[in-house]
Design an enzyme around this catalytic site. Structure first.
Site, PDB file in Angstrom:
ATOM      1  N   LYS A  73      59.146  63.258 -97.572  1.00 27.14           N
ATOM      2  CA  LYS A  73      59.542  61.607 -96.317  1.00 27.14           C
ATOM      3  C   LYS A  73      58.130  62.028 -95.503  1.00 27.14           C
ATOM      4  O   LYS A  73      56.868  62.851 -96.223  1.00 27.14           O
ATOM      5  CB  LYS A  73      60.509  62.331 -95.265  1.00 27.14           C
ATOM      6  CG  LYS A  73      60.907  61.714 -93.772  1.00 27.14           C
ATOM      7  CD  LYS A  73      62.530  61.441 -94.827  1.00 27.14           C
ATOM      8  CE  LYS A  73      63.069  60.292 -93.142  1.00 27.14           C
ATOM      9  NZ  LYS A  73      63.930  59.638 -94.431  1.00 27.14           N
TER      10      LYS A  73
ATOM     11  N   ASP B 247      64.096  54.010 -94.177  1.00 23.31           N
ATOM     12  CA  ASP B 247      64.420  54.953 -92.845  1.00 23.31           C
ATOM     13  C   ASP B 247      64.852  53.950 -92.655  1.00 23.31           C
ATOM     14  O   ASP B 247      64.451  52.533 -91.853  1.00 23.31           O
ATOM     15  CB  ASP B 247      63.578  55.984 -92.982  1.00 23.31           C
ATOM     16  CG  ASP B 247      64.336  57.137 -92.177  1.00 23.31           C
ATOM     17  OD1 ASP B 247      64.840  58.014 -92.809  1.00 23.31           O
ATOM     18  OD2 ASP B 247      63.938  57.000 -90.762  1.00 23.31           O
TER      19      ASP B 247
HETATM   20  P1  NDP Z   1      67.485  51.473 -88.564  1.00 25.70           P
HETATM   21  O1  NDP Z   1      65.901  51.011 -88.170  1.00 25.70           O
HETATM   22  O2  NDP Z   1      67.900  50.447 -89.582  1.00 25.70           O
HETATM   23  O3  NDP Z   1      68.320  51.469 -87.089  1.00 25.70           O
HETATM   24  C1  NDP Z   1      68.113  52.219 -86.008  1.00 25.70           C
HETATM   25  C2  NDP Z   1      69.200  52.478 -85.184  1.00 25.70           C
HETATM   26  O4  NDP Z   1      68.851  53.470 -84.196  1.00 25.70           O
HETATM   27  C3  NDP Z   1      68.468  50.815 -84.311  1.00 25.70           C
HETATM   28  O5  NDP Z   1      69.784  50.517 -83.502  1.00 25.70           O
HETATM   29  C4  NDP Z   1      67.793  51.678 -83.427  1.00 25.70           C
HETATM   30  O6  NDP Z   1      68.342  51.019 -82.458  1.00 25.70           O
HETATM   31  C5  NDP Z   1      68.531  52.770 -82.936  1.00 25.70           C
HETATM   32  N1  NDP Z   1      67.637  54.103 -82.863  1.00 25.70           N
HETATM   33  C6  NDP Z   1      66.502  54.431 -83.117  1.00 25.70           C
HETATM   34  N2  NDP Z   1      65.355  55.002 -82.455  1.00 25.70           N
HETATM   35  C7  NDP Z   1      67.082  55.502 -80.881  1.00 25.70           C
HETATM   36  C8  NDP Z   1      67.009  56.541 -79.912  1.00 25.70           C
HETATM   37  N3  NDP Z   1      65.482  57.417 -80.163  1.00 25.70           N
HETATM   38  N4  NDP Z   1      68.167  56.365 -79.171  1.00 25.70           N
HETATM   39  C9  NDP Z   1      68.593  55.093 -79.271  1.00 25.70           C
HETATM   40  N5  NDP Z   1      68.899  54.638 -80.549  1.00 25.70           N
HETATM   41  C10 NDP Z   1      67.699  53.946 -81.774  1.00 25.70           C
HETATM   42  O7  NDP Z   1      67.695  52.751 -89.226  1.00 25.70           O
HETATM   43  P2  NDP Z   1      68.552  52.985 -90.617  1.00 25.70           P
HETATM   44  O8  NDP Z   1      69.707  52.737 -89.647  1.00 25.70           O
HETATM   45  O9  NDP Z   1      68.051  53.567 -91.622  1.00 25.70           O
HETATM   46  O10 NDP Z   1      68.436  54.500 -90.283  1.00 25.70           O
HETATM   47  C11 NDP Z   1      69.272  55.201 -88.838  1.00 25.70           C
HETATM   48  C12 NDP Z   1      69.508  56.514 -89.123  1.00 25.70           C
HETATM   49  O11 NDP Z   1      70.088  57.114 -90.710  1.00 25.70           O
HETATM   50  C13 NDP Z   1      68.054  57.404 -89.325  1.00 25.70           C
HETATM   51  O12 NDP Z   1      68.651  59.165 -89.086  1.00 25.70           O
HETATM   52  C14 NDP Z   1      67.841  57.752 -90.586  1.00 25.70           C
HETATM   53  O13 NDP Z   1      67.353  59.185 -91.178  1.00 25.70           O
HETATM   54  C15 NDP Z   1      69.162  57.777 -90.995  1.00 25.70           C
HETATM   55  N6  NDP Z   1      68.930  58.096 -92.697  1.00 25.70           N
HETATM   56  C16 NDP Z   1      68.446  56.319 -93.386  1.00 25.70           C
HETATM   57  C17 NDP Z   1      68.811  56.277 -94.388  1.00 25.70           C
HETATM   58  C18 NDP Z   1      68.504  54.884 -95.095  1.00 25.70           C
HETATM   59  O14 NDP Z   1      69.548  54.491 -95.925  1.00 25.70           O
HETATM   60  N7  NDP Z   1      68.385  54.155 -94.118  1.00 25.70           N
HETATM   61  C19 NDP Z   1      69.421  57.477 -95.425  1.00 25.70           C
HETATM   62  C20 NDP Z   1      70.109  58.181 -95.256  1.00 25.70           C
HETATM   63  C21 NDP Z   1      69.861  58.439 -94.035  1.00 25.70           C
HETATM   64  P3  NDP Z   1      66.733  50.171 -81.414  1.00 25.70           P
HETATM   65  O15 NDP Z   1      66.277  49.156 -82.695  1.00 25.70           O
HETATM   66  O16 NDP Z   1      66.636  49.830 -80.423  1.00 25.70           O
HETATM   67  O17 NDP Z   1      65.361  51.161 -81.910  1.00 25.70           O
END
Ligand code: NDP
Length: 447
Positions: free
Chosen positions: A126, A166
């Site tokens: 990571k 991510d």
């Molecule tokens: P994105 O950046 O596309 O989206 C993240 C989302 O989570 C946004 O809506 C963001 O809101 C919100 N968010 C982030 N930090 C916080 C916080 N501290 N409190 C509240 N909301 C928050 O990321 P992904 O969708 O790719 O990833 C989401 C999760 O899934 C993570 O845990 C990631 O590790 C996991 N994941 C992702 C994979 C992938 O293929 N993308 C694979 C496996 C796991 P805002 O815009 O306001 O920051």
């Protein structure tokens, strides 16, 4: 937990001070796999747990770049190459101000066992930076990505380490990162995954994590003699995982009533349909706006500033935003409202006490390392396609993804068995993933 397991965890905390997220991830795994230490004495005598909790390599570097005002900015860059027993290090890059060594070590550690569950040849890693892409121009993001890759490129490669996206690293960032990698390495070997389809990406990769979380939940429900049809679901986040989780839930006849971002959550009692989801995708991916805008756009929906969606009654909850977003109070609220289960789209979204609260009430918890493994699984398929110099169709990739998620469910079920509170999918996923890695490490001797 036994005294030996507690002593092991105390030692781990002492050796890795100030890393609470890493301690949390290690504690969950050790709790699940400790009984294996007694069943398979070589795991203890060969100190597999001590070895697997120590990263093979941690790279930390400086990223210097110039913003639009001509000022110099300095960020931290990291890559944790945690374990390469099963294949090249594989895992995403996260760009978010909360990124630090502890967060990346927890994510890299989880990734080892998640990747093992997919059955594909991938080790765990990571990386990322404390850079915040929010509010930055495209050019600033490009300059940052190019500067980040200028250092990272010497540590990665198609058979060494293959990063992906991510939080904060989506298609745009992967394009900039891969563009710079290709230029510096003078090779076109697909060293990042999540690439655009025109330059070696895989069909279904953007959808894979969200779709996979729903496929995994469908397997659980099938085992319970149920389906998603007619179930009310709450989803948190509104990024990549949340969007495609919502899309697949809608396709399966479920009603999704919430989405969120770091500003708060929206509640739409009528349900988020395909048209409303298209609006969210435009809002978040193109306009890079806030989810609060949804409530002004769709009458009958409301925005709840600074709150999480877990107060809204639902049959199934899909946390898809970030770590530790379901705490004990949230878990209690879900139980009180009659939730059947929680599927972790995000990594470690549920705290250990919250998991305990849900499990003791007999609720299903589908852990991240199984439920969200679809993303890295399709990344693995993207690596295969790049090696073959071929690109498969949507149907081909989707059917492989469904097969992998069904297989992960089966492995978790077999390893966990049926307990008093139903299937302990956390234990099942941890045991099945850990055994594959541990047995391979034993095969290599003392390395
Ligand atoms: P994105 O950046 O596309 O989206 C993240 C989302 O989570 C946004 O809506 C963001 O809101 C919100 N968010 C982030 N930090 C916080 C916080 N501290 N409190 C509240 N909301 C928050 O990321 P992904 O969708 O790719 O990833 C989401 C999760 O899934 C993570 O845990 C990631 O590790 C996991 N994941 C992702 C994979 C992938 O293929 N993308 C694979 C496996 C796991 P805002 O815009 O306001 O920051």
């Amino acid at each position: 937990m036994s005294d030996h397991a507690q002593a092991f965890l105390d030692g781990l905390k002492q050796r890795n001070p100030n890393e609470p997220e890493f301690h949390q991830a290690a504690e969950e795994l050790v709790h699940s796999v400790w009984s294996l230490m007694e069943q398979i004495p070589a795991y203890r005598s060969q100190r597999i747990l001590e070895r697997v909790t120590e990263p093979e390599r941690v790279i930390q570097f400086r990223v210097v770049w110039e913003n639009d005002r001509g000022e110099i900015e300095v960020n931290k860059g990291y890559r944790i190459q945690f374990n390469s027993a099963l294949g090249p290090y594989k895992g995403g890059l996260r760009f978010h101000p909360s990124v630090n060594l502890s967060v990346l070590k927890f994510l890299g550690f989880e990734q080892i066992f998640k990747n093992a569950l997919t059955g594909l040849p991938m080790g765990g890693g990571k990386g990322g930076s404390d850079f915040d892409p929010k509010g930055r121009s495209d050019r600033e993001v490009m300059r940052f990505c190019h500067a980040f890759m200028t250092e990272l490129h010497r540590h990665i490669g198609p058979d060494t380490d293959v990063p992906a996206g991510d939080i904060g690293v989506g298609g745009r960032e992967i394009g900039y990162l891969y563009g710079q990698y290709r230029r510096l390495a003078n090779e076109w070997t697909g060293t990042l995954t999540g690439k655009g389809f025109d330059y070696g990406g895989s069909r279904i990769r953007p959808e894979a994590t969200g779709y996979g979380a729903v496929y995994y939940t469908m397997e659980i429900l099938k085992h319970m003699g149920r389906s998603l049809q007619g179930l009310t679901c709450t989803v948190s986040g509104s990024g990549n995982v949340a969007q495609y989780c919502t899309e697949k839930l809608i396709q399966q006849g479920a009603k999704v009533v919430t989405l969120s971002d770091s500003g708060g959550f929206i509640h739409d009692p009528a349900g988020i349909d395909t048209e409303k989801l298209a609006y969210v995708m435009q809002l978040k991916n193109v306009e890079r706006g806030r989810i609060s805008a949804y409530a002004s756009r769709f009458p009958g929906s409301s925005f709840h500033e600074g709150q999480r969606p877990w107060v809204v009654p639902c049959h199934w909850a899909f946390p898809c935003a970030t770590q530790n977003e379901i705490e004990t109070g949230d878990a209690q609220q879900l139980v009180t409202n009659g939730v059947m289960g929680v599927s972790e789209g995000a990594n470690m979204p549920t705290t250990l006490p919250a998991v305990e609260r849900l499990r003791s009430a007999g609720k299903v918890v589908a852990p991240a390392k199984a439920a969200n493994a679809g993303g890295v699984a399709v990344s693995g398929l993207e690596m295969s396609q790049n090696s073959l110099r071929l690109q498969w169709t949507r149907e081909e990739v989707d059917s492989r993804l469904q097969g992998i998620m069904a297989n992960i469910h089966q492995q978790s079920l077999e390893a966990a068995g049926e307990g008093a509170n139903g299937v302990d999918y956390i234990k099942g996923a941890n045991v099945a993933g850990f055994k594959r890695v541990a047995d391979t490490m034993l095969a290599y001797g003392i390395t």
